[in-house]
Design a protein around this motif. Structure first.
Motif, PDB file in Angstrom:
ATOM      1  N   LEU A 229     -36.679  52.655 -44.375  1.00 58.72           N
ATOM      2  CA  LEU A 229     -36.730  52.031 -45.951  1.00 58.72           C
ATOM      3  C   LEU A 229     -36.122  50.865 -45.860  1.00 58.72           C
ATOM      4  N   LYS A 230     -37.254  49.672 -46.394  1.00 54.02           N
ATOM      5  CA  LYS A 230     -36.656  48.305 -46.504  1.00 54.02           C
ATOM      6  C   LYS A 230     -37.065  47.926 -47.664  1.00 54.02           C
ATOM      7  N   LEU A 231     -35.959  47.572 -48.612  1.00 55.14           N
ATOM      8  CA  LEU A 231     -36.348  47.246 -49.959  1.00 55.14           C
ATOM      9  C   LEU A 231     -35.903  45.801 -50.202  1.00 55.14           C
ATOM     10  N   ASN A 232     -36.870  44.895 -50.711  1.00 54.45           N
ATOM     11  CA  ASN A 232     -36.782  43.519 -51.025  1.00 54.45           C
ATOM     12  C   ASN A 232     -37.079  43.398 -52.617  1.00 54.45           C
ATOM     13  N   LEU A 233     -36.207  42.950 -53.277  1.00 52.78           N
ATOM     14  CA  LEU A 233     -36.180  42.844 -54.672  1.00 52.78           C
ATOM     15  C   LEU A 233     -35.377  41.511 -55.403  1.00 52.78           C
ATOM     16  N   GLU A 234     -35.993  41.087 -56.279  1.00 57.04           N
ATOM     17  CA  GLU A 234     -35.368  39.731 -57.078  1.00 57.04           C
ATOM     18  C   GLU A 234     -35.771  39.743 -58.571  1.00 57.04           C
ATOM     19  N   GLY A 235     -35.057  39.138 -59.366  1.00 57.17           N
ATOM     20  CA  GLY A 235     -35.269  38.828 -60.582  1.00 57.17           C
ATOM     21  C   GLY A 235     -34.044  38.623 -61.509  1.00 57.17           C
ATOM     22  N   VAL A 236     -34.302  38.554 -62.804  1.00 59.66           N
ATOM     23  CA  VAL A 236     -33.056  38.357 -63.694  1.00 59.66           C
ATOM     24  C   VAL A 236     -32.882  39.878 -64.230  1.00 59.66           C
ATOM     25  N   TYR A 237     -31.655  40.245 -63.794  1.00 57.17           N
ATOM     26  CA  TYR A 237     -31.185  41.545 -64.209  1.00 57.17           C
ATOM     27  C   TYR A 237     -31.199  41.935 -65.772  1.00 57.17           C
ATOM     28  N   PRO A 238     -31.776  42.991 -66.117  1.00 55.73           N
ATOM     29  CA  PRO A 238     -31.973  44.302 -65.101  1.00 55.73           C
ATOM     30  C   PRO A 238     -33.407  44.283 -64.721  1.00 55.73           C
ATOM     31  N   ARG A 239     -34.328  43.388 -65.415  1.00 57.27           N
ATOM     32  CA  ARG A 239     -35.777  43.171 -64.806  1.00 57.27           C
ATOM     33  C   ARG A 239     -36.042  42.863 -63.701  1.00 57.27           C
ATOM     34  N   MET A 240     -36.324  43.727 -62.478  1.00 59.99           N
ATOM     35  CA  MET A 240     -36.314  42.963 -61.098  1.00 59.99           C
ATOM     36  C   MET A 240     -38.081  43.146 -60.636  1.00 59.99           C
ATOM     37  N   GLN A 241     -38.343  42.478 -59.657  1.00 62.47           N
ATOM     38  CA  GLN A 241     -39.735  42.627 -59.089  1.00 62.47           C
ATOM     39  C   GLN A 241     -39.431  43.033 -57.582  1.00 62.47           C
ATOM     40  N   ILE A 242     -40.032  43.972 -57.121  1.00 67.12           N
ATOM     41  CA  ILE A 242     -39.744  44.498 -55.669  1.00 67.12           C
ATOM     42  C   ILE A 242     -41.092  44.124 -55.040  1.00 67.12           C
ATOM     43  N   THR A 243     -40.835  43.402 -54.008  1.00 68.23           N
ATOM     44  CA  THR A 243     -41.515  42.674 -53.091  1.00 68.23           C
ATOM     45  C   THR A 243     -41.605  42.956 -51.614  1.00 68.23           C
ATOM     46  N   LYS A 244     -42.778  43.069 -51.028  1.00 67.95           N
ATOM     47  CA  LYS A 244     -42.829  43.271 -49.581  1.00 67.95           C
ATOM     48  C   LYS A 244     -42.083  44.276 -48.805  1.00 67.95           C
ATOM     49  N   SER A 245     -41.892  45.466 -49.664  1.00 72.43           N
ATOM     50  CA  SER A 245     -40.973  46.557 -49.128  1.00 72.43           C
ATOM     51  C   SER A 245     -41.851  47.641 -48.235  1.00 72.43           C
ATOM     52  N   PHE A 246     -41.186  48.269 -47.576  1.00 67.78           N
ATOM     53  CA  PHE A 246     -41.651  49.427 -46.593  1.00 67.78           C
ATOM     54  C   PHE A 246     -40.899  50.675 -46.688  1.00 67.78           C
ATOM     55  N   LEU A 247     -41.847  51.781 -46.617  1.00 67.16           N
ATOM     56  CA  LEU A 247     -41.103  52.932 -46.299  1.00 67.16           C
ATOM     57  C   LEU A 247     -41.995  53.852 -45.271  1.00 67.16           C
ATOM     58  N   SER A 248     -41.269  54.173 -44.270  1.00 69.30           N
ATOM     59  CA  SER A 248     -41.792  54.865 -42.894  1.00 69.30           C
ATOM     60  C   SER A 248     -41.261  56.376 -43.316  1.00 69.30           C
ATOM     61  N   GLN A 249     -42.305  57.427 -43.653  1.00 67.92           N
ATOM     62  CA  GLN A 249     -41.832  58.860 -43.910  1.00 67.92           C
ATOM     63  C   GLN A 249     -41.771  59.528 -42.492  1.00 67.92           C
ATOM     64  N   THR A 250     -40.811  60.527 -42.468  1.00 71.00           N
ATOM     65  CA  THR A 250     -40.525  61.122 -41.381  1.00 71.00           C
ATOM     66  C   THR A 250     -41.840  62.023 -41.046  1.00 71.00           C
ATOM     67  N   ASP A 251     -42.100  61.706 -39.918  1.00 74.45           N
ATOM     68  CA  ASP A 251     -43.422  62.546 -39.448  1.00 74.45           C
ATOM     69  C   ASP A 251     -44.758  62.363 -40.534  1.00 74.45           C
ATOM     70  N   GLY A 252     -44.711  61.156 -40.864  1.00 72.41           N
ATOM     71  CA  GLY A 252     -45.892  60.744 -42.037  1.00 72.41           C
ATOM     72  C   GLY A 252     -46.267  59.416 -41.750  1.00 72.41           C
ATOM     73  N   MET A 253     -46.813  58.787 -42.847  1.00 71.23           N
ATOM     74  CA  MET A 253     -47.436  57.295 -42.510  1.00 71.23           C
ATOM     75  C   MET A 253     -46.253  56.410 -43.275  1.00 71.23           C
ATOM     76  N   THR A 254     -46.825  55.034 -42.833  1.00 71.56           N
ATOM     77  CA  THR A 254     -45.987  53.978 -43.185  1.00 71.56           C
ATOM     78  C   THR A 254     -46.439  53.445 -44.323  1.00 71.56           C
ATOM     79  N   TYR A 255     -45.754  53.021 -45.493  1.00 72.94           N
ATOM     80  CA  TYR A 255     -46.386  52.558 -46.689  1.00 72.94           C
ATOM     81  C   TYR A 255     -45.666  51.169 -47.129  1.00 72.94           C
ATOM     82  N   SER A 256     -46.387  50.236 -47.619  1.00 72.29           N
ATOM     83  CA  SER A 256     -45.856  49.008 -48.473  1.00 72.29           C
ATOM     84  C   SER A 256     -46.000  49.501 -49.787  1.00 72.29           C
ATOM     85  N   PHE A 257     -44.794  48.908 -50.484  1.00 75.66           N
ATOM     86  CA  PHE A 257     -45.058  49.111 -51.963  1.00 75.66           C
ATOM     87  C   PHE A 257     -44.242  48.017 -52.693  1.00 75.66           C
TER      88      PHE A 257
END
Length: 334
Positions: A229-257
């Protein structure tokens, strides 16, 4: 002047670390002995919680401060510790800021010191002790080589309004469940794994800019198990923007979110996660399109299962010799 320093640091800590509000009153008492250069302060909180501060001058320019924290409740842990610091007023032999600032208009004297803790308990369990160096120069508190538990940081805090801060925070093998509990203390699910990465904080309290890059491997959040799981985020707290992040499920697909995320509203975390824009990881070229279906990271490297679809010509007709295929790619790491 020395009492002013300690008072400013204590008030700053209460201002930044405690929830805003003026409806709670805590009894306190203390005394100051200017002749002996001593300052004692006791703040009684609810549920047998208390903060005790003892500040004493040992020599003309050297001072010692001891802070006893008993059962302090902090989102949502019980925290106890004995924190001690040695303060030296005047120039430091290794003062790296010696030629950078002009002290003539500073409201605080120049000083440097060390801080450490002992007998620290979080939820009645021992953790790695606090340790670090600090320096006050030109109305700024510089924190250097500061570490506590699995977290280290460096940067500065301005001791005068608007209390500007600039911090770099490093997380090393932080427990994922504790990390998520910090942001959402009312969460009703289990999680496991470790978090590594960096978070940068800058600005003032009512407009605090946050930018983070975090990673976790071989973990789970509720029923979701993941290899990475790779999470990139930025913004003025508490309102953030998640950018170019990835999730590789165990025995599943890899997603960007990606998408907006409000850290200040933990009760809506599940709804916000479902609203994120998610898509399979696709590598596109002039001849083919490739989906990463499974990405598995191991000690010796990583294995990826990929589906490749051949593209046709400009009229949408594929070469009969070409065909779609499922491939396995193995990458060794040393």
């Amino acid at each position: 002047m020395k009492i002013k320093i300690v008072s400013a640091l204590v008030l700053f800590g209460l201002f930044y670390l405690s929830p805003a509000g003026a409806d709670t009153v805590y009894p306190f008492n203390g005394n100051v002995d200017f002749e002996k250069k001593q300052f004692n302060f006791i703040l009684d909180l609810n549920d047998n919680s208390s903060i005790k501060i003892n500040f004493v001058g040992t020599t003309e320019n050297k001072y010692n401060c001891r802070i006893n924290l008993e059962h302090i409740k902090s989102r949502p842990w019980d925290f106890s510790s004995q924190i001690e610091t040695n303060i030296n007023v005047g120039n430091s032999q290794d003062d790296i800021f010696e030629n950078e600032y002009d002290q003539r208009n500073s409201r605080f004297p120049k000083l440097h010191g060390k801080i450490w803790s002992q007998y620290t308990l979080v939820d009645y369990k021992p953790v790695r002790e606090l340790n670090g160096d600090f320096e006050i120069i030109n109305d700024r508190l510089y924190i250097k080589s500061f570490s506590f538990g699995q977290i280290s940081l460096n940067g500065f805090i301005e001791l005068i309004t608007p209390f500007k801060i600039d911090f770099n925070i490093r997380l090393t093998a932080v427990d994922l469940d504790n990390f998520l509990t910090f942001w959402g203390p009312d969460k009703d699910f289990e999680s496991g794994g470790e978090v590594n990465g960096e978070i940068k904080l800058s600005g003032v309290r009512d407009r605090l800019m946050m930018k983070g890059s975090l990673e976790s491997v071989d973990g789970f959040i509720k029923k979701l198990h993941f290899d990475g799981l790779k999470l990139n985020l930025e913004g003025v707290y508490p309102r953030m923007q998640i950018t170019k992040s990835f999730l590789s499920q165990t025995d599943g697909m890899t997603y960007s979110f990606q998408g907006p995320f409000n850290l200040g509203n933990p009760k809506t975390f599940k709804k916000q996660i479902r609203s994120l824009k998610m898509a399979p990881v696709i590598k596109d070229s002039s001849s083919e399109r490739e989906w990463t279906i499974i990405r598995r990271k191991e000690e010796s490297g990583k294995t990826e299962f990929k589906y490749r679809m051949q593209k046709g010509d400009s009229y949408g007709v594929s070469d009969t010799k070409q065909s779609d295929m499922l491939g396995v790619e193995r990458t060794m790491e040393f």
